[in-house]
Structure formats: C-alpha cells, structure tokens
Design a protein around this motif. Sequence first.
Motif, PDB file in Angstrom:
ATOM      1  N   ARG A 172       0.866  -1.192   0.000  1.00 52.74           N
ATOM      2  CA  ARG A 172       0.000   0.000   0.000  1.00 52.74           C
ATOM      3  C   ARG A 172       0.894   1.231   0.000  1.00 52.74           C
ATOM      4  NH1 ARG A 172      -3.980   0.806   4.892  1.00 52.74           N
ATOM      5  NH2 ARG A 172      -5.297  -0.631   3.728  1.00 52.74           N
ATOM      6  N   GLY A 233     -12.734   1.439  -5.408  1.00 49.96           N
ATOM      7  CA  GLY A 233     -12.156   2.532  -4.629  1.00 49.96           C
ATOM      8  C   GLY A 233     -10.965   3.138  -5.338  1.00 49.96           C
ATOM      9  N   LYS A 234     -10.334   4.118  -4.670  1.00 50.63           N
ATOM     10  CA  LYS A 234      -9.218   4.794  -5.338  1.00 50.63           C
ATOM     11  C   LYS A 234      -7.994   3.904  -5.465  1.00 50.63           C
ATOM     12  CE  LYS A 234      -8.608   8.075  -1.515  1.00 50.63           C
ATOM     13  NZ  LYS A 234      -8.832   7.242  -0.339  1.00 50.63           N
ATOM     14  N   GLY A 235      -7.945   2.798  -4.694  1.00 49.41           N
ATOM     15  CA  GLY A 235      -6.878   1.816  -4.916  1.00 49.41           C
ATOM     16  C   GLY A 235      -7.010   1.198  -6.305  1.00 49.41           C
ATOM     17  N   ALA A 239      -4.205   1.584  -9.315  1.00 50.11           N
ATOM     18  CA  ALA A 239      -3.544   0.398  -9.885  1.00 50.11           C
ATOM     19  C   ALA A 239      -3.383   0.469 -11.406  1.00 50.11           C
ATOM     20  CB  ALA A 239      -4.326  -0.854  -9.496  1.00 50.11           C
ATOM     21  N   MET A 259     -16.311   4.736  -5.635  1.00 45.79           N
ATOM     22  CA  MET A 259     -16.039   5.735  -4.613  1.00 45.79           C
ATOM     23  C   MET A 259     -15.610   7.007  -5.352  1.00 45.79           C
ATOM     24  SD  MET A 259     -16.767   4.207  -1.873  1.00 45.79           S
ATOM     25  CE  MET A 259     -16.098   5.220  -0.557  1.00 45.79           C
ATOM     26  N   GLY A 292      -9.991  -2.386  -4.075  1.00 41.30           N
ATOM     27  CA  GLY A 292      -9.222  -1.198  -3.697  1.00 41.30           C
ATOM     28  C   GLY A 292     -10.051  -0.156  -2.975  1.00 41.30           C
ATOM     29  N   ALA A 293     -10.899  -0.611  -2.065  1.00 43.34           N
ATOM     30  CA  ALA A 293     -11.712   0.311  -1.246  1.00 43.34           C
ATOM     31  C   ALA A 293     -11.754  -0.227   0.179  1.00 43.34           C
ATOM     32  CB  ALA A 293     -13.127   0.423  -1.810  1.00 43.34           C
ATOM     33  N   ARG A 294     -11.584   0.657   1.145  1.00 48.49           N
ATOM     34  CA  ARG A 294     -11.646   0.234   2.547  1.00 48.49           C
ATOM     35  C   ARG A 294     -13.049   0.433   3.108  1.00 48.49           C
ATOM     36  NH1 ARG A 294      -6.460   3.729   4.378  1.00 48.49           N
ATOM     37  NH2 ARG A 294      -7.247   4.944   2.620  1.00 48.49           N
ATOM     38  N   ASN A 296     -14.202   1.891   5.556  1.00 46.59           N
ATOM     39  CA  ASN A 296     -14.038   2.885   6.622  1.00 46.59           C
ATOM     40  C   ASN A 296     -15.312   3.732   6.749  1.00 46.59           C
ATOM     41  OD1 ASN A 296     -13.933   4.500   4.376  1.00 46.59           O
ATOM     42  ND2 ASN A 296     -11.728   4.887   4.499  1.00 46.59           N
ATOM     43  N   ASP A 317      -7.327  -6.508  -2.141  1.00 45.45           N
ATOM     44  CA  ASP A 317      -6.497  -5.434  -1.573  1.00 45.45           C
ATOM     45  C   ASP A 317      -5.062  -5.918  -1.445  1.00 45.45           C
ATOM     46  OD1 ASP A 317      -7.523  -2.687   0.168  1.00 45.45           O
ATOM     47  OD2 ASP A 317      -5.417  -3.325   0.365  1.00 45.45           O
ATOM     48  N   ILE A 318      -4.151  -4.996  -1.598  1.00 43.33           N
ATOM     49  CA  ILE A 318      -2.730  -5.345  -1.507  1.00 43.33           C
ATOM     50  C   ILE A 318      -2.281  -5.476  -0.054  1.00 43.33           C
ATOM     51  CG2 ILE A 318      -1.725  -3.000  -1.456  1.00 43.33           C
ATOM     52  CD1 ILE A 318       0.152  -4.150  -3.788  1.00 43.33           C
ATOM     53  N   GLY A 335      -3.454  -9.171  -2.958  1.00 42.94           N
ATOM     54  CA  GLY A 335      -2.529  -9.057  -4.083  1.00 42.94           C
ATOM     55  C   GLY A 335      -2.705  -7.697  -4.723  1.00 42.94           C
ATOM     56  N   ASP A 336      -1.913  -7.441  -5.759  1.00 45.08           N
ATOM     57  CA  ASP A 336      -2.110  -6.169  -6.451  1.00 45.08           C
ATOM     58  C   ASP A 336      -3.275  -6.311  -7.427  1.00 45.08           C
ATOM     59  OD1 ASP A 336       0.078  -7.598  -8.229  1.00 45.08           O
ATOM     60  OD2 ASP A 336      -0.921  -6.107  -9.479  1.00 45.08           O
ATOM     61  N   ILE A 337      -3.962  -5.225  -7.626  1.00 41.86           N
ATOM     62  CA  ILE A 337      -5.224  -5.284  -8.376  1.00 41.86           C
ATOM     63  C   ILE A 337      -4.994  -5.680  -9.834  1.00 41.86           C
ATOM     64  CG2 ILE A 337      -7.075  -3.783  -9.266  1.00 41.86           C
ATOM     65  CD1 ILE A 337      -7.042  -2.515  -6.367  1.00 41.86           C
TER      66      ILE A 337
HETATM   67  P1  ADP Z   1     -11.687   4.828  -1.270  1.00 39.40           P
HETATM   68  O1  ADP Z   1     -11.505   6.001  -0.345  1.00 39.40           O
HETATM   69  O2  ADP Z   1     -11.790   5.203  -2.691  1.00 39.40           O
HETATM   70  O3  ADP Z   1     -12.759   3.923  -0.796  1.00 39.40           O
HETATM   71  P2  ADP Z   1      -9.430   3.703   0.085  1.00 39.40           P
HETATM   72  O4  ADP Z   1      -8.307   4.673   0.081  1.00 39.40           O
HETATM   73  O5  ADP Z   1     -10.250   3.609   1.324  1.00 39.40           O
HETATM   74  O6  ADP Z   1     -10.328   3.962  -1.203  1.00 39.40           O
HETATM   75  O7  ADP Z   1      -8.884   2.246  -0.215  1.00 39.40           O
HETATM   76  C1  ADP Z   1      -7.891   1.993  -1.142  1.00 39.40           C
HETATM   77  C2  ADP Z   1      -7.391   0.587  -0.894  1.00 39.40           C
HETATM   78  O8  ADP Z   1      -6.714   0.150  -2.065  1.00 39.40           O
HETATM   79  C3  ADP Z   1      -6.404   0.485   0.258  1.00 39.40           C
HETATM   80  O9  ADP Z   1      -6.840  -0.451   1.213  1.00 39.40           O
HETATM   81  C4  ADP Z   1      -5.094   0.037  -0.404  1.00 39.40           C
HETATM   82  O10 ADP Z   1      -4.380  -0.906   0.371  1.00 39.40           O
HETATM   83  C5  ADP Z   1      -5.578  -0.596  -1.684  1.00 39.40           C
HETATM   84  N1  ADP Z   1      -4.636  -0.524  -2.800  1.00 39.40           N
HETATM   85  C6  ADP Z   1      -3.926   0.545  -3.206  1.00 39.40           C
HETATM   86  N2  ADP Z   1      -3.210   0.236  -4.296  1.00 39.40           N
HETATM   87  C7  ADP Z   1      -3.463  -1.056  -4.582  1.00 39.40           C
HETATM   88  C8  ADP Z   1      -3.033  -1.966  -5.596  1.00 39.40           C
HETATM   89  N3  ADP Z   1      -2.180  -1.590  -6.546  1.00 39.40           N
HETATM   90  N4  ADP Z   1      -3.506  -3.225  -5.559  1.00 39.40           N
HETATM   91  C9  ADP Z   1      -4.355  -3.612  -4.588  1.00 39.40           C
HETATM   92  N5  ADP Z   1      -4.816  -2.809  -3.634  1.00 39.40           N
HETATM   93  C10 ADP Z   1      -4.375  -1.547  -3.617  1.00 39.40           C
END
Ligand code: ADP
Length: 582
Positions: A172, A233-235, A239, A259, A292-294, A296, A317-318, A335-337
Amino acid sequence: MIATETKAPSEAESNGHKSALTDGFHLVVDALKLNGIDTIYGVPGIPITDLARLAQAEGIRVISFRHEQSAGNAAAIAGYLTQKPGICLTVSAPGFLNGLVAVANATTNGFPMIQISGSSDRAIIDLQQGDYEELDQMNAAKPYTKAAFRVNKPEDIGIGVARAIHAAVSGRPGGVYLDLTSDVLSAALDADAGEKSLVHVVDPSPRQIPSPESIQRALDLLASAQRPLILLGKGAAYAQADADIRSFIEKTGIPYLPMSMAKGLLPDNHPQSAAAARSVVLAQADVVMLIGARLNWLLGHGKAPQWSPTARFVQVDISPTEIDSNRPIAAPVVGDIGSAMSAFLAMLKPGQIQPQTTWIKTIAERKEHNIERMAASLNANPSPMNFTSALRAIRDVLDDKPEIYVVNEGANTLDIGRNIIDMHEPRKRLDSGTWGVMGIGMGYAIGAAVTSGKPVVAIEGDSAFGFSGMEIETICRYSLPIVIVIFNNGGIYRGDDVNRSGGVDPAPMVFVKAARYDKLIEAFGGTGHHVTDPQGLAKALADALASGKPAIINCIIDPTAGTESGHIQNLNPKSQIGGAGK
Ligand code: ADP
Ligand code: TPW
Ligand code: MG
C-alpha cells in the motif's frame, strides 16, 4: 549526471594528482535522477536552497511553492497519478512540519510520496541546545509516515533514497520521510566512490500475485450471489488496471459503485453504474466485491443500517491487514489489483456469474426514479444560484472535455459536486479523500497540471479555497492551465449564521460578504471573473478553459443554500443535554 568530470564542485590535490570530489547536494540530485525523478515540489531555505538550485540546474523541474503543505499535496497527487513517488522538499523544523501534514494525508490516502527535508546539527538537536530551526524531525515524522529514515553519511545518500522509494511505492503506497542533515549535504566525497554509492532501484513496486485458491473462492462466492455488487475505490484507480477492471465488470454484468476518486474508472454514464441507486444497492446487495476500497467511515464501516447484516464480502487489496478490519471478509484476495483482475479474467467461466434479472431491474427502476427526482432541482434556476444550479452549469461545460482534471473540496461544494459532475476517464477526479481534509485544492491542481500538462478545474468552497489560496501566485508564475471556481456563499457551510451573543464579531462560520476573490488573481496576472448566474458561469468557464491560462471564477452562491457539514451532518456530536450555542 554524476559530478565527476564536469560538474565537480571542487577538486583536491593529493600527492601531485587531482582527484575529483562530489558533495551531498550532488549525490542527492544524482540519486533522484538515476531513479527517474523528474520533478521536485518544495519551498527553499536553509539548508536546502542550494539543493533546489542544483536540481534545477541539472534538469529536474523544480516547482517552488508559497507553503510547504501545498507542495506536499502536489507531490502526493503526482505520486497517485504516476505511481512514482512525488518529492516534496522542505527546510528544517517549521517548514518540515508544514509539509508533514501533507505526508500524513498521503499516508492516510495511500499516495506514494517522499518528503525530503534538510535538518539542523544533530549534536545540538539531541542535547536540545537550541539550534536554528531545531527539531528532532525523524522522530516527529515516524507516527505519520509509512517509514522515516535519516542519512548521516554522504555515502549513504544512495541507499537512503532507494529505501525511501521502496517504502513509498511498494505494497500500500504511502508517505515517507527522508531526513538529510546539513552536514551530509555539504560533505565532500570522492566522486568515484560517490557514484558507486548510488542505487538504481529495481522493481520498486513488485507485483503481488494473489493465490489461485483465493481467486477461486471469490468467484464461487460471486457465482452464488443473487444481488452482487462491485465497489471500486481509489486503490483500483491507482492500480491502472482500467481495461481489466472494466472487462470483468462487463463480462459478469455485476452492477458497480465508484467511490469518489474511482469515478471515471468506467465512465459515469455506464449502464452498469449503480451510483444513482446507491442506498438501495448498499442495503440489498448479498455479495459485495470491494476492489481497492476500505470499509471505513465513508462506507459506514460495512455495517447496518447502510448495509445488509447478512451480506458477504470479497475484498481485493494489496494490504493483508486491511482484511476483516471492520467486518468479516468471506473471500479475501490479497494481491495487487492488476494481477488479481487478470487472474479473475483468466479463471472466470462464461456464464458463471449472473446477477438475478430482478436485481438489475430493481436498480434500473430506482436509478430512473432518483434521476427524475433530481431533475427538478437540477433544472431550477434560483437567483442567487445554489450549489446545484452552479454545478449543472459546470457539468455541461465539462461534458465534452473528458481529459480535464477536476479537483473538488469544501462541504456542500464537495458533496453535491461529487454527485453532479460526471467523470468519463480514470484518475481525473481528485478530492478531499479519506480524511475529508480541506487545503488540498491548489496543491492537487498544481500536481495534476504539472504531471499531465492538461487543464484542471478546481471546484472550491470559499472556505476550502482559503486553506491553499496563496498558491494562485504559484499557478500564475508557472502559467499552469488551472481554472479555480470558488463557490462563494460567504462562509463555512453557509454564510448566514449569527453571533448568538449579540456582539459585533461575526459568527465563527461566516466570512466577509460578497468577497471579490476574482480580484486576488489579477494581482499576479491571472484573469478574474465574477459571475452571478449559470449562463455567466458557463461562459466564464468555457472562456477560461479556451485561454489555457490561470483564472478564478468567483461564483456567487446563495448564503442560505448550504446545509451544515454538507452530507455528513450526522457526524457532529450532539450534546446529550440539548446542545451548545443553540
Ligand atoms: P476509497 O476512499 O476510494 O474507498 P481507500 O483509500 O479507502 O479507497 O482504499 C484503497 C485501498 O486500495 C487500500 O486499502 C489500499 O491498500 C488498496 N490498494 C492501493 N493500491 C493497490 C493496488 N495496486 N492493488 C491492490 N490494492 C491496492
Ligand atoms: C484541515 C473542517 C470541513 S468542510 C469545511 C471545513 C472548514 C469548509 C466548508 O466550507 P466551504 O464549503 O469550503 O466554504 P461549502 O460549500 O459547504 O460552503 N480543517 C481542515 N479540514 C477540515 N475538514 C476542516 C477544517 C471543514
Ligand atoms: Mg462556503
């Protein structure tokens, strides 16, 4: 270039033959260039003035800011957009602390950046003898960063930069702190030894391939679903696996929700987008795939009442420790997305996943209903403008310009903006993110414009703008194609609050009425527009974008139009004895 032959700062005589020397300043620049760093965002001063000058002389683009927090925010968003760590350069103690806010925000959001700060004399700092800008910076940075390192010997600069890069972009991503003492910067070293000490980082963000069993388990769970949902999500945006994500969504037919910073990963008008039926899909989905979304606060922690208590989750999620953080995850895919999505596509059998037709129909009906319900307020033309009518004007201008970046912060300006401004391309929407922080506006806009060369429209609450407003000088100085639209409702959330003591001071939420933000940018050679209706706003925005030059559009909004805290009013603590200040 290593300083060896032509750029050596000095030469030493020894036993009659000359040996070239280099110094810490050169080694830092060489180490960054060796690893493909082409831009530094920062504020110069003791002890890094010469470092900024040298970096520019050696071909690195140096963007010099008015405040370190904005420089850090620019570096962070550059990291998000490019997958290379953004670099923020700061002076010791106060400059370092100003930048640290941005590093903490980057860590919270998972953006890769490195704050490089000069620091004062360690011997004096550690005995607290009162040096110029004295602060134990590395230890101050530790709780807010993914990693913090200090370089104490010039021959360790290469390793220090390498460690910082690995820490920023692997797993991450996050914010990293690299402390360079004044002594290290000025120290001389044999140029050959210096060159040999540099490290070219190999594979800094290695693929992390998920196990085939985890993919199979997730596919089986999705296949058992009647009302599946995918949450991007932004993850997922970070990616850069755009084609595979889209292909998986289209092949499975699963409805999806983006998101806010994942908007545009698939175009917002995609038929499978369930954004206009958000509350229904969250409440009714029986299997949810998070990519790639938490889970939260932005997703109600995955719990009732927003979510069905019996829903089961796939989480891609990574970060292995993200799994089960808020709610049990039935099918974790660690793993990575990029690797995960190609594995999903490889293992998916035709027709294996089929959302119930009634689910698709329910969503379509709810979307239509909600869109119809929105239409009345969207088409209204109140005077003065409200958030909706102003955002509609912006939406219409941006509709055929998918390449434009949108930065968005504020409360109502953010929450209503997120819903109204459609995105058509990945990673084009940059906003307050995980913390809901104010102050990212000008930094993110500058970072996006500098890395892409593309135009940026920053849609800013008047309060939000103020946190980084002085950077309009930076924007003008570098002639960046940034248009700032300020939603001027005269205050934080609203502009009509009153001082309940009856005194002469304004209420804490209220600003100067009818402030002329448009005049601010004229001081630096930019163009100011003052608009009071949607037609005027649309014209000013189209003109400003066509000019490609910095502009502020001061957009007059009804001071009574907003709601307190935008859409998160419920997060204000409510006094159990009836409320303060009422
Ligand atoms: P959002 O606010 O859009 O919901 P978050 O920032 O809460 O997104 O979550 C992004 C998630 O993506 C994090 O848990 C992070 O570990 C994960 N992440 C970021 N880059 C990668 C990747 N390359 N592969 C997999 N997961 C990833
Ligand atoms: C670093 C608290 C959340 S939203 C906001 C503040 C001060 C400003 C809202 O007013 P604005 O928008 O921008 O005019 P609008 O459209 O509703 O009128 N300090 C930081 N971050 C946050 N989030 C705050 C304070 C806050
Ligand atoms: Mg406001």
